[in-house]
Design a protein around this motif. Structure first.
Motif, PDB file in Angstrom:
ATOM      1  N   GLN A   3       0.806  -1.222   0.000  1.00  0.00           N
ATOM      2  CA  GLN A   3       0.000   0.000   0.000  1.00  0.00           C
ATOM      3  C   GLN A   3       0.844   1.279   0.000  1.00  0.00           C
ATOM      4  O   GLN A   3       0.367   2.338  -0.403  1.00  0.00           O
ATOM      5  N   ALA A   4       2.071   1.199   0.448  1.00  0.00           N
ATOM      6  CA  ALA A   4       2.901   2.407   0.564  1.00  0.00           C
ATOM      7  C   ALA A   4       3.251   2.953  -0.823  1.00  0.00           C
ATOM      8  O   ALA A   4       3.664   2.202  -1.708  1.00  0.00           O
ATOM      9  N   PRO A   5       3.102   4.263  -1.043  1.00  0.00           N
ATOM     10  CA  PRO A   5       3.421   4.841  -2.350  1.00  0.00           C
ATOM     11  C   PRO A   5       4.928   4.946  -2.576  1.00  0.00           C
ATOM     12  O   PRO A   5       5.718   4.932  -1.634  1.00  0.00           O
ATOM     13  N   SER A   6       5.291   5.060  -3.842  1.00  0.00           N
ATOM     14  CA  SER A   6       6.711   5.186  -4.222  1.00  0.00           C
ATOM     15  C   SER A   6       7.087   6.649  -4.409  1.00  0.00           C
ATOM     16  O   SER A   6       6.320   7.430  -4.974  1.00  0.00           O
ATOM     17  N   GLY A   7       8.268   6.996  -3.943  1.00  0.00           N
ATOM     18  CA  GLY A   7       8.773   8.348  -4.085  1.00  0.00           C
ATOM     19  C   GLY A   7       9.353   8.852  -2.776  1.00  0.00           C
ATOM     20  O   GLY A   7       8.926   8.433  -1.697  1.00  0.00           O
ATOM     21  N   LEU A   8      10.333   9.755  -2.849  1.00  0.00           N
ATOM     22  CA  LEU A   8      10.962  10.268  -1.645  1.00  0.00           C
ATOM     23  C   LEU A   8      11.381  11.717  -1.840  1.00  0.00           C
ATOM     24  O   LEU A   8      11.670  12.147  -2.956  1.00  0.00           O
ATOM     25  N   PRO A   9      11.372  12.514  -0.756  1.00  0.00           N
ATOM     26  CA  PRO A   9      11.765  13.924  -0.842  1.00  0.00           C
ATOM     27  C   PRO A   9      13.284  14.066  -0.829  1.00  0.00           C
ATOM     28  O   PRO A   9      13.956  13.544   0.052  1.00  0.00           O
ATOM     29  N   LEU A  10      13.832  14.806  -1.795  1.00  0.00           N
ATOM     30  CA  LEU A  10      15.282  14.856  -1.970  1.00  0.00           C
ATOM     31  C   LEU A  10      15.832  16.239  -2.263  1.00  0.00           C
ATOM     32  O   LEU A  10      17.036  16.473  -2.131  1.00  0.00           O
ATOM     33  N   ILE A  11      14.993  17.165  -2.679  1.00  0.00           N
ATOM     34  CA  ILE A  11      15.488  18.369  -3.352  1.00  0.00           C
ATOM     35  C   ILE A  11      16.330  19.266  -2.457  1.00  0.00           C
ATOM     36  O   ILE A  11      17.244  19.941  -2.942  1.00  0.00           O
ATOM     37  N   GLN A  12      16.091  19.277  -1.166  1.00  0.00           N
ATOM     38  CA  GLN A  12      16.835  20.185  -0.284  1.00  0.00           C
ATOM     39  C   GLN A  12      18.298  19.777  -0.137  1.00  0.00           C
ATOM     40  O   GLN A  12      19.153  20.635   0.150  1.00  0.00           O
ATOM     41  N   HIS A  13      18.602  18.498  -0.343  1.00  0.00           N
ATOM     42  CA  HIS A  13      19.972  18.031  -0.080  1.00  0.00           C
ATOM     43  C   HIS A  13      20.641  17.402  -1.305  1.00  0.00           C
ATOM     44  O   HIS A  13      21.654  16.727  -1.175  1.00  0.00           O
ATOM     45  N   THR A  14      20.090  17.659  -2.481  1.00  0.00           N
ATOM     46  CA  THR A  14      20.665  17.082  -3.695  1.00  0.00           C
ATOM     47  C   THR A  14      22.112  17.525  -3.913  1.00  0.00           C
ATOM     48  O   THR A  14      22.981  16.731  -4.259  1.00  0.00           O
ATOM     49  N   LEU A  15      22.396  18.823  -3.681  1.00  0.00           N
ATOM     50  CA  LEU A  15      23.769  19.303  -3.856  1.00  0.00           C
ATOM     51  C   LEU A  15      24.670  18.774  -2.752  1.00  0.00           C
ATOM     52  O   LEU A  15      25.820  18.387  -3.011  1.00  0.00           O
ATOM     53  N   ASN A  16      24.167  18.718  -1.516  1.00  0.00           N
ATOM     54  CA  ASN A  16      24.974  18.158  -0.426  1.00  0.00           C
ATOM     55  C   ASN A  16      25.399  16.727  -0.734  1.00  0.00           C
ATOM     56  O   ASN A  16      26.532  16.325  -0.439  1.00  0.00           O
ATOM     57  N   VAL A  17      24.499  15.932  -1.300  1.00  0.00           N
ATOM     58  CA  VAL A  17      24.826  14.548  -1.658  1.00  0.00           C
ATOM     59  C   VAL A  17      25.985  14.515  -2.643  1.00  0.00           C
ATOM     60  O   VAL A  17      26.971  13.780  -2.462  1.00  0.00           O
ATOM     61  N   MET A  18      25.890  15.314  -3.694  1.00  0.00           N
ATOM     62  CA  MET A  18      26.926  15.278  -4.720  1.00  0.00           C
ATOM     63  C   MET A  18      28.242  15.875  -4.221  1.00  0.00           C
ATOM     64  O   MET A  18      29.320  15.404  -4.604  1.00  0.00           O
ATOM     65  N   LEU A  19      28.171  16.870  -3.350  1.00  0.00           N
ATOM     66  CA  LEU A  19      29.405  17.411  -2.756  1.00  0.00           C
ATOM     67  C   LEU A  19      30.066  16.381  -1.858  1.00  0.00           C
ATOM     68  O   LEU A  19      31.302  16.292  -1.793  1.00  0.00           O
ATOM     69  N   GLU A  20      29.248  15.591  -1.176  1.00  0.00           N
ATOM     70  CA  GLU A  20      29.806  14.528  -0.328  1.00  0.00           C
ATOM     71  C   GLU A  20      30.528  13.484  -1.173  1.00  0.00           C
ATOM     72  O   GLU A  20      31.638  13.040  -0.835  1.00  0.00           O
ATOM     73  N   LEU A  21      29.916  13.094  -2.294  1.00  0.00           N
ATOM     74  CA  LEU A  21      30.575  12.145  -3.200  1.00  0.00           C
ATOM     75  C   LEU A  21      31.860  12.742  -3.767  1.00  0.00           C
ATOM     76  O   LEU A  21      32.854  12.039  -3.967  1.00  0.00           O
ATOM     77  N   SER A  22      31.834  14.044  -4.019  1.00  0.00           N
ATOM     78  CA  SER A  22      33.035  14.710  -4.523  1.00  0.00           C
ATOM     79  C   SER A  22      34.144  14.698  -3.476  1.00  0.00           C
ATOM     80  O   SER A  22      35.308  14.428  -3.790  1.00  0.00           O
ATOM     81  N   LYS A  23      33.801  14.978  -2.225  1.00  0.00           N
ATOM     82  CA  LYS A  23      34.800  14.978  -1.155  1.00  0.00           C
ATOM     83  C   LYS A  23      35.406  13.587  -0.947  1.00  0.00           C
ATOM     84  O   LYS A  23      36.550  13.463  -0.505  1.00  0.00           O
ATOM     85  N   LYS A  24      34.614  12.561  -1.261  1.00  0.00           N
ATOM     86  CA  LYS A  24      35.117  11.191  -1.133  1.00  0.00           C
ATOM     87  C   LYS A  24      35.941  10.767  -2.347  1.00  0.00           C
ATOM     88  O   LYS A  24      36.390   9.619  -2.424  1.00  0.00           O
ATOM     89  N   GLY A  25      36.127  11.684  -3.287  1.00  0.00           N
ATOM     90  CA  GLY A  25      36.953  11.402  -4.454  1.00  0.00           C
ATOM     91  C   GLY A  25      36.256  10.643  -5.559  1.00  0.00           C
ATOM     92  O   GLY A  25      36.914  10.157  -6.493  1.00  0.00           O
ATOM     93  N   LYS A  26      34.925  10.570  -5.509  1.00  0.00           N
ATOM     94  CA  LYS A  26      34.202   9.774  -6.500  1.00  0.00           C
ATOM     95  C   LYS A  26      33.827  10.562  -7.751  1.00  0.00           C
ATOM     96  O   LYS A  26      33.585   9.970  -8.801  1.00  0.00           O
ATOM     97  N   ILE A  27      33.759  11.901  -7.632  1.00  0.00           N
ATOM     98  CA  ILE A  27      33.413  12.724  -8.783  1.00  0.00           C
ATOM     99  C   ILE A  27      34.010  14.110  -8.574  1.00  0.00           C
ATOM    100  O   ILE A  27      33.875  14.694  -7.497  1.00  0.00           O
TER     101      ILE A  27
END
Length: 453
Positions: free
Chosen positions: A333-357
């Motif tokens: 019964q649970a719908p699909s989808g998740l809220p992400l927009i506020q931290h989208t840049l933080n996620v990618m900056l974190e991956l960058s700091k880890k040397g992945k991009i």
């Protein structure tokens, strides 16, 4: 209004260099060093921080009209701006679905009144609205959205003759959700019979599996190449699909192939498919249930590699809020989808700091390439004459994700408890300082995106 940003480390067009930026009447007038003597109403010393063009998120679900108990354009645009998103493109599976020109215009009217970010809205395609789709103005609307697999809402386009007709005649970008409906339904019935109501959460990746994605993406790519249609495949979730895409490169406002021809079929990766994997279902359960599903760890790595080698062209969110009560329902019964927009840049900056991009590649995939992919006029770059959509970020700062500092209306996040090693300090939208260190200025609204087509 004149704004002067001094001593910023500008991340733009594959370089990082210190410079000043002078903003006049919403546009970038000058980029140079030693501009401190120019007249300005506001001066920001950006020393030790980084300046990038604002993020353009090409896939969000803001739930307005009809589902505003989950989210609305005002709340979600605000959350995006707090995270460095200056422009968004929103999907048509609202209630009612945006399947007529009038219903599409209704959404633009709402955004004009309430959106802090710049905006565009996809026109929806269905099995029965071909004539309405063909009335869409390519210079005013980001694209046509076709659900080639059912997801949130009731917009499945599964009539082969309709798909052929749309791909043969639509004169603008078509964006697709690609999951083979027959495969998904067959596997759903199999697992319902196997588990009944006592379903392990990670079954989602097995129901909406690699086969379902690959079948549908292959079919869509085939239609695009057959009819020479501009196709953009959204939220790639498997490494299996990567082979469908050719290496593209930004040049002169386009994404082109090695032979110099425009790239016909582009694609998108989403931050949750780069951050989470199937192991996270054990701790987050329905909170990361989304379509297409988050899958086994090796797919996360394959998607990132495709981003790095330019087979996948842009990075977005597929931000899709539901209430926490809805997410607490049993799996079926649970719908699909998740809220992400506020931290989208933080996620990618974190991956960058880890040397992945590299940081420069983050900016390319979230700003430059989106502008080129959709041919957005005068945005996506830090260039003289362009709109001043800009983000200042402190890469020595921190952002702890807690319920108390969430701006999405649903008031929860799959990142709760994460301490990102970066902080978004300022966001300019069309030259207006819309966000500064936790404070919003909503006296000026965002603008409608226009397209150079």
């Amino acid at each position: 209004m004149k704004t002067l940003i001094l001593n910023a480390r500008i991340v733009n067009e594959n370089t990082i260099q210190e410079s000043d930026v002078y903003i006049v009447d919403g546009h970038i007038q000058r980029i140079a060093k030693d501009l401190q003597n120019l007249p300005a109403d506001r001066v920001i010393d950006a020393k030790e921080t980084y300046l990038m063009p604002g993020i353009i998120d090409d896939q969000v679900h803001f739930r307005e009209p009809g589902l505003t108990y989950k989210a609305d354009i005002h709340s979600e645009a605000r959350a995006g701006v707090a995270g460095g998103v200056t422009s968004f493109m929103e999907m048509p599976n609202t209630v009612p679905n945006a399947l007529t020109q009038q219903l599409l215009q209704d959404k633009y009217d709402i955004a004009e009144r309430s959106s802090l970010a710049n905006y565009s809205f996809f026109m929806g395609g269905s099995n029965t609205n071909y004539d309405e789709v063909m009335c869409t103005d390519p210079t005013q609307v980001c694209g046509i959205k076709i659900f080639m697999g059912s997801s949130t809402g009731n917009m499945l386009v599964d009539a082969p003759d309709v798909l052929e007709k749309l791909f043969a005649n639509v004169p603008m970008l078509i964006a697709t959700h690609c999951e083979d409906e027959a495969t998904v339904r067959r596997r759903m019935e199999f697992f319902k019979e196997k588990y009944g109501d006592n379903v392990p959460y990670d079954i989602h990746a097995l129901i909406r599996n690699e086969e379902a994605c690959l079948i549908s993406s292959t079919f869509a790519s085939g239609l695009a190449h057959k009819h020479k249609t501009r196709l953009h495949i959204l939220h790639i979730s498997t490494g299996d699909e990567v082979s469908l895409f050719e290496v593209g490169e930004r040049k002169n406002g386009q994404i082109i192939l090695a032979d110099g021809s425009p790239k016909l079929v582009t694609s998108e990766a989403c931050v949750h498919h780069l951050w989470f994997d199937a192991e996270d279902y054990h701790t987050l359960g329905n909170k990361i249930k989304c379509n297409p599903a988050i899958k086994a760890p090796h797919h996360k790595e394959a998607i990132l590699q495709a981003v790095l080698d330019n087979r996948i062209d842009v990075i977005a969110t597929d931000h899709a809020p539901h209430t926490i009560e809805e997410k607490a329902l049993p799996y079926w019964q649970a719908p699909s989808g998740l809220p992400l927009i506020q931290h989208t840049l933080n996620v990618m900056l974190e991956l960058s700091k880890k040397g992945k991009i590299p940081l420069e590649r983050v900016v390319e995939k979230m700003s430059h390439a989106v502008a080129d992919c959709f041919q957005i006029a005068d945005r996506g770059y830090i260039r003289e004459g362009y709109w001043a959509d800009l983000v200042l970020m402190d890469l020595d700062g921190t952002t702890m994700v807690e319920k108390s500092n969430l701006y999405s209306k649903c008031a929860w996040s799959p990142f709760e408890g994460t301490n990102f090693q970066s902080q978004i300090t300022h966001t300019f939208v069309s030259g207006h300082l819309a966000y500064e260190n936790g404070n919003f200025d909503e006296t000026v609204k965002g603008k409608r995106l226009l397209f150079s087509r």
